[in-house]
Design a protein around this motif. Structure first.
Motif, PDB file in Angstrom:
ATOM      1  N   HIS B  51       0.836  -1.202   0.000  1.00 34.95           N
ATOM      2  CA  HIS B  51       0.000   0.000   0.000  1.00 34.95           C
ATOM      3  C   HIS B  51       0.870   1.252   0.000  1.00 34.95           C
ATOM      4  N   ALA B  52       1.974   1.177   0.739  1.00 37.02           N
ATOM      5  CA  ALA B  52       2.835   2.354   0.855  1.00 37.02           C
ATOM      6  C   ALA B  52       3.504   2.699  -0.470  1.00 37.02           C
ATOM      7  N   ALA B  53       3.510   1.757  -1.407  1.00 33.61           N
ATOM      8  CA  ALA B  53       4.169   2.011  -2.686  1.00 33.61           C
ATOM      9  C   ALA B  53       3.348   2.925  -3.593  1.00 33.61           C
ATOM     10  N   LEU B  54       2.046   3.037  -3.310  1.00 37.14           N
ATOM     11  CA  LEU B  54       1.171   3.774  -4.225  1.00 37.14           C
ATOM     12  C   LEU B  54       1.546   5.245  -4.426  1.00 37.14           C
ATOM     13  N   PRO B  55       1.771   6.024  -3.336  1.00 35.36           N
ATOM     14  CA  PRO B  55       2.135   7.426  -3.576  1.00 35.36           C
ATOM     15  C   PRO B  55       3.423   7.560  -4.387  1.00 35.36           C
ATOM     16  N   GLY B  56       4.316   6.590  -4.243  1.00 35.50           N
ATOM     17  CA  GLY B  56       5.560   6.622  -5.018  1.00 35.50           C
ATOM     18  C   GLY B  56       5.275   6.546  -6.506  1.00 35.50           C
ATOM     19  N   ILE B  57       4.326   5.674  -6.883  1.00 33.26           N
ATOM     20  CA  ILE B  57       3.958   5.547  -8.292  1.00 33.26           C
ATOM     21  C   ILE B  57       3.400   6.874  -8.805  1.00 33.26           C
ATOM     22  N   ALA B  58       2.487   7.450  -8.018  1.00 34.48           N
ATOM     23  CA  ALA B  58       1.863   8.711  -8.436  1.00 34.48           C
ATOM     24  C   ALA B  58       2.890   9.835  -8.513  1.00 34.48           C
ATOM     25  N   LEU B  59       3.757   9.918  -7.508  1.00 36.23           N
ATOM     26  CA  LEU B  59       4.757  10.982  -7.506  1.00 36.23           C
ATOM     27  C   LEU B  59       5.733  10.831  -8.666  1.00 36.23           C
ATOM     28  N   ALA B  60       6.137   9.577  -8.939  1.00 33.57           N
ATOM     29  CA  ALA B  60       7.049   9.345 -10.058  1.00 33.57           C
ATOM     30  C   ALA B  60       6.406   9.809 -11.359  1.00 33.57           C
ATOM     31  N   PHE B  61       5.107   9.562 -11.488  1.00 34.51           N
ATOM     32  CA  PHE B  61       4.415  10.012 -12.701  1.00 34.51           C
ATOM     33  C   PHE B  61       4.369  11.532 -12.778  1.00 34.51           C
ATOM     34  N   ILE B  62       4.069  12.181 -11.643  1.00 40.02           N
ATOM     35  CA  ILE B  62       3.995  13.642 -11.636  1.00 40.02           C
ATOM     36  C   ILE B  62       5.358  14.247 -11.964  1.00 40.02           C
ATOM     37  N   LEU B  63       6.416  13.679 -11.384  1.00 40.59           N
ATOM     38  CA  LEU B  63       7.746  14.255 -11.555  1.00 40.59           C
ATOM     39  C   LEU B  63       8.304  14.011 -12.951  1.00 40.59           C
ATOM     40  N   PHE B  64       8.129  12.781 -13.456  1.00 39.48           N
ATOM     41  CA  PHE B  64       8.802  12.443 -14.711  1.00 39.48           C
ATOM     42  C   PHE B  64       7.866  12.373 -15.908  1.00 39.48           C
ATOM     43  N   GLN B  65       6.562  12.534 -15.659  1.00 41.04           N
ATOM     44  CA  GLN B  65       5.576  12.496 -16.740  1.00 41.04           C
ATOM     45  C   GLN B  65       5.776  11.295 -17.653  1.00 41.04           C
ATOM     46  N   SER B  66       6.067  10.149 -17.020  1.00 39.73           N
ATOM     47  CA  SER B  66       6.314   8.962 -17.821  1.00 39.73           C
ATOM     48  C   SER B  66       5.518   7.800 -17.244  1.00 39.73           C
ATOM     49  N   LYS B  67       5.016   6.954 -18.159  1.00 43.68           N
ATOM     50  CA  LYS B  67       4.282   5.796 -17.678  1.00 43.68           C
ATOM     51  C   LYS B  67       5.114   4.526 -17.782  1.00 43.68           C
ATOM     52  N   ASP B  68       6.395   4.718 -18.091  1.00 47.42           N
ATOM     53  CA  ASP B  68       7.303   3.590 -18.207  1.00 47.42           C
ATOM     54  C   ASP B  68       7.329   2.818 -16.894  1.00 47.42           C
ATOM     55  N   SER B  70       9.432   0.941 -15.469  1.00 41.69           N
ATOM     56  CA  SER B  70      10.614   0.976 -14.609  1.00 41.69           C
ATOM     57  C   SER B  70      10.675   2.276 -13.807  1.00 41.69           C
ATOM     58  N   VAL B  71      10.220   3.393 -14.420  1.00 44.52           N
ATOM     59  CA  VAL B  71      10.195   4.663 -13.692  1.00 44.52           C
ATOM     60  C   VAL B  71       9.213   4.572 -12.525  1.00 44.52           C
ATOM     61  N   LEU B  72       8.003   4.095 -12.815  1.00 44.06           N
ATOM     62  CA  LEU B  72       6.973   4.027 -11.795  1.00 44.06           C
ATOM     63  C   LEU B  72       7.371   3.065 -10.675  1.00 44.06           C
ATOM     64  N   LEU B  73       7.991   1.936 -11.077  1.00 44.75           N
ATOM     65  CA  LEU B  73       8.369   0.960 -10.059  1.00 44.75           C
ATOM     66  C   LEU B  73       9.493   1.476  -9.169  1.00 44.75           C
ATOM     67  N   THR B  74      10.380   2.326  -9.760  1.00 46.06           N
ATOM     68  CA  THR B  74      11.418   2.939  -8.926  1.00 46.06           C
ATOM     69  C   THR B  74      10.774   3.838  -7.876  1.00 46.06           C
ATOM     70  N   GLY B  75       9.777   4.607  -8.312  1.00 47.05           N
ATOM     71  CA  GLY B  75       9.041   5.438  -7.360  1.00 47.05           C
ATOM     72  C   GLY B  75       8.406   4.582  -6.274  1.00 47.05           C
ATOM     73  N   ALA B  76       7.803   3.462  -6.698  1.00 47.80           N
ATOM     74  CA  ALA B  76       7.162   2.561  -5.741  1.00 47.80           C
ATOM     75  C   ALA B  76       8.177   2.027  -4.749  1.00 47.80           C
ATOM     76  N   LEU B  77       9.357   1.700  -5.269  1.00 42.89           N
ATOM     77  CA  LEU B  77      10.409   1.151  -4.406  1.00 42.89           C
ATOM     78  C   LEU B  77      10.795   2.163  -3.338  1.00 42.89           C
ATOM     79  N   VAL B  78      10.983   3.429  -3.785  1.00 42.87           N
ATOM     80  CA  VAL B  78      11.406   4.469  -2.845  1.00 42.87           C
ATOM     81  C   VAL B  78      10.356   4.660  -1.762  1.00 42.87           C
ATOM     82  N   SER B  79       9.065   4.792  -2.175  1.00 45.47           N
ATOM     83  CA  SER B  79       8.088   5.066  -1.126  1.00 45.47           C
ATOM     84  C   SER B  79       7.800   3.820  -0.296  1.00 45.47           C
TER      85      SER B  79
END
Lengths: 386, 374
Positions: B51-68, B70-79
């Protein structure tokens, strides 16, 4: 503020308050994750109820969902009793399975059913004012308001009637048994109330955020008080505040109300987590640092007490001898100086008479195995007061 | 499409092959790492992390404007990691217990993630469609590169596990002892948790936030019932996980409107149920059988010792007695008498029974009296 806005805020506030009451006891009984399990596993109950009645706000849904919640708790307890897995694993096994069944039931009938899985997770508070409770010609307000209002009334009534029983069985189940009321009965009553509250709140704020509303306000309150009544009061206040503040946050961001309420809850919790007096992160950090310093000071003084030769008491030598990092050695030395425990002449450190007295007493306490008595010495010698 | 058809298609159809491989790999890695979570009583940590990974996905999308992914999963990993460390910090620095910390982080992060997701949806320029798939997962969106990523992570975590096997094992069963042995328990702990977070993040795309915890727990809980050895459990859990993935995909491919994630979870639940019931020794069935066998033995021994007490009073202990002597004694039945006869402990002669030498000796030694054989 329009009437709809007012109604939404009222509903949100009541939901938050209703959740905080059973939530307080769940947090105190170390059963917070049960609320997570219940909030997910009531889904099949809701779906079946919806298939039968085709009405999302039918009372049958509430009944079936609450039954599912109680079933979850019983399943978890049963699995736990077999001893095959631990309690947390039992929780983690039961609710995803029930939730999956619910999701599959929705998906299989997706075409002819107006029930969205996203709405299940999120809820939609913004639509609540449109579903009104109308008898004959009279508009009695949104249905959600009535549902959550009666649940809140029920909780408050039960809380008033059974406060003593709840309190004793939460903090001392053995005493509760000895006094003649069954902690098991109280436990199941509480679980049923938690299920009913979850179902009532579920419609408005969705599955995951019910958990937030149940756990976050009591957890925040628990960091601020030891008194059960105060904790309940604070939890209700935090819940109500977050509901209102969350509504306006969502209003300005044009985003999910439930998400915003949880975000505010998170913000409130984080603030209290950092600065709560005595129990917050900052004061714990400060206390631990001070205790480390105190132990170092004691070690330092005892070392000086042991070594009477000038050669052993040179500043550089001491650092080497006790093997401290430079910074810590400095802060210990300055603490000792400030408290008039030591004097420095040239680069030789010697104990003052006060230092001698302190070290002597400390040695006596340590050798007579009364180390706790050293705590009171700190007050006696005005440590940290300088 | 039925099951045989599915299995014939798996080797030729690109999409089907990718999805099956992906879910199988995911199940394997989850089973492997989940074993440690279950044994360390951190079962619900997976739920909180996913559950905690969700904001990471959203933030990664907002920051990098990418739906790739690997980008989103990196965000998920961080959060996810941030959530994990916050849970740790809450339990270490306040009096809140771990269940409260888990529930808090789970719901607060998820709520914040929801806020961000709905905020993104309202943005005029954002091409945000598809972010929601992380809620329930969509195995159908798996592509070859995702599977390679999973294979890579599985390989790396397998290597790390092999290298640190001894450390993991000793930390699992005796953390204090590990510390006194001079191991850096904090490092091992963080390493273990980090790989768990990694596995969870990988699973988000396939089974989604909500059901991820079951992927982690169910194979491990099932495997636990079959063995008391760690490496057997880890291997079995990986096999159960992979099988859940494959069977779940196969079943959901066979029907319309059957999302893969929930089906995989239900298949894993079936594995758990079967293990709970049928596992040798620990299983409910085995335990029940053992219970009944013990009870029968007890009846038999009770009858034998009753006979012994009677026979003791005679010089010749094989002196025949009538069955009527049993009238006041409730421990015997026709069946238990017959069993005693089959064992050769008593003999029957026209409604008269007598203890054999062997039976007398057995009865004398029932309670460890070490009476010499005559």
């Amino acid at each position: 503020m329009t009437q709809a806005q007012f109604e939404i805020q009222l509903i949100a506030m009541l939901v938050a308050m209703a959740c905080a009451i059973p939530g307080t006891f769940l947090v105190l009984r170390k059963m917070a994750m049960i609320s997570d399990a219940i909030s997910h596993s009531i889904l099949p109950g809701i779906v079946i109820g919806f298939f039968v009645t085709q009405d999302i706000s039918s009372p049958l849904l509430v009944v079936l969902a609450a039954l599912c919640g109680v079933l979850t708790v019983m399943l978890v307890e049963w699995i736990q009793k077999t001893g095959l897995v631990k309690e947390d694993t039992a929780i983690g096994l039961v609710f995803p399975a029930l939730f999956s069944i619910g999701v599959i039931m929705i998906a299989r009938n997706a075409n002819d059913v107006h029930l969205d899985v996203d709405a299940v997770l999120l809820g939609e508070l913004a639509f609540a004012p449109f579903d009104r409770f109308i008898i004959g010609e009279y508009d009695l307000g949104p249905k959600a308001l009535w549902v959550i209002g009666s649940i809140l009334t029920l909780s408050v009534t039960l809380l008033g009637l059974f406060f003593k029983e709840l309190k004793i069985s939460t903090f001392d189940p053995q005493l509760a048994t000895a006094l003649g009321f069954s902690p098991l009965l109280i436990h199941h009553g509480l679980m049923t109330l938690a299920s009913v509250t979850t179902v009532g709140a579920f419609d408005a704020v969705g599955a995951v955020l019910v958990v937030g509303l149940m756990i976050a306000p009591p957890a925040t309150a628990y960091l601020l008080t030891d008194d059960l009544k105060k904790m309940l009061g604070l939890a209700v206040c935090f819940g109500a505040f977050s509901a209102i503040a969350g509504y306006w946050l969502a209003h300005f961001l044009d985003a999910s109300i439930a998400g915003a309420i949880t975000t505010v809850l998170g913000f409130v919790f984080f603030t209290v987590f950092l600065i709560a007096p005595g129990k917050g992160w900052l004061s714990v950090w400060h206390r631990r640092r001070r205790q480390r310093l105190e132990v170092s000071l004691l070690t330092f003084l005892l070392h000086l007490h042991n070594h009477k030769d000038v050669e052993e008491r040179k500043v550089g030598h001491l650092r080497e001898h006790i093997n401290w990092q430079k910074v810590r050695a400095k802060s210990v030395l300055s603490l000792a100086l400030n408290n008039n425990m030591v004097t420095i002449e040239g680069d030789v450190v010697s104990l003052t008479s006060k230092g001698w007295k302190f070290a002597n007493e400390a040695i006596e306490h340590i050798s007579s195995d009364k180390t706790t008595a050293i705590e009171s010495m700190k007050d006696e010698f005005f440590l940290f007061r300088a | 499409m039925n099951l045989p058809e599915y299995f014939s298609l798996v080797f030729t159809d690109y999409t089907l092959r990718t999805i099956t491989l992906g879910t199988a790999l995911l199940g394997a890695i989850c089973g492997m790492l989940g074993s440690f979570a279950v044994l360390r009583k951190q079962s619900l940590l997976g739920d909180a992390i996913s559950h905690a990974a969700l904001p990471g996905i959203a933030l990664a999308f907002i920051l990098f404007q990418s739906k790739d992914s690997s980008v989103l999963l990196t965000g998920a990993l961080v959060s996810g990691l941030a959530g994990t460390f916050w849970i740790r910090s809450i339990t270490q620095n306040t009096r809140l217990k771990s269940d409260t910390a888990l529930g808090l982080v789970l719901s607060l992060f998820f709520g914040f993630g929801m806020l961000l997701l709905t905020f993104i949806q309202k943005q005029p320029n954002a091409n945000q469609a598809g972010l929601e798939k992380y809620l329930f997962g969509q195995a159908a969106t798996l592509v070859a590169s995702d599977v390679w990523l999973m294979a890579g992570v599985t390989g790396v975590s397998f290597c790390v596990m092999s290298i640190f096997w001894k450390e993991f094992k000793v930390l699992l069963f005796d953390p204090e002892y590990t510390l006194t042995l001079g191991f850096n328990t904090k490092f091992i702990d963080i390493l273990m948790t980090s790989f768990m977070v990694l596995a969870i993040v990988l699973g988000l795309q396939t089974v989604g936030v909500v059901l991820m915890s079951a992927m982690l727990l169910a194979p491990a809980a099932a495997a636990r019932q079959w063995t008391d050895r760690l490496w057997v459990m880890v291997t079995l859990a990986a096999v159960f996980g992979a099988l859940s993935g494959i069977l779940g995909t196969a079943i959901s491919a066979g029907y319309d409107n059957l999302s893969t994630g929930p089906v995989i979870v239900l298949v894993a639940a079936v594995f758990v149920f079967l293990s709970f019931v049928f596992a040798p020794r620990r299983g409910l069935l085995a335990r029940r059988i053992g219970f009944i066998r013990n009870r029968n033995d007890l009846h038999l021994h009770k009858t034998l010792s009753f006979m012994y007490e009677i026979a003791k009073s005679h010089e010749d202990h094989s002196h025949p007695h009538s069955l009527r002597l049993f009238n006041e004694f409730r421990g015997f039945s026709k069946k238990s008498l017959r069993k005693l006869e089959v064992q050769g402990w008593i003999t029957f002669d026209s409604r008269q029974w007598s203890l054999t030498d062997e039976g007398f000796h057995k009865a004398a030694n029932l309670y460890n009296q070490n009476v010499e054989k005559p």
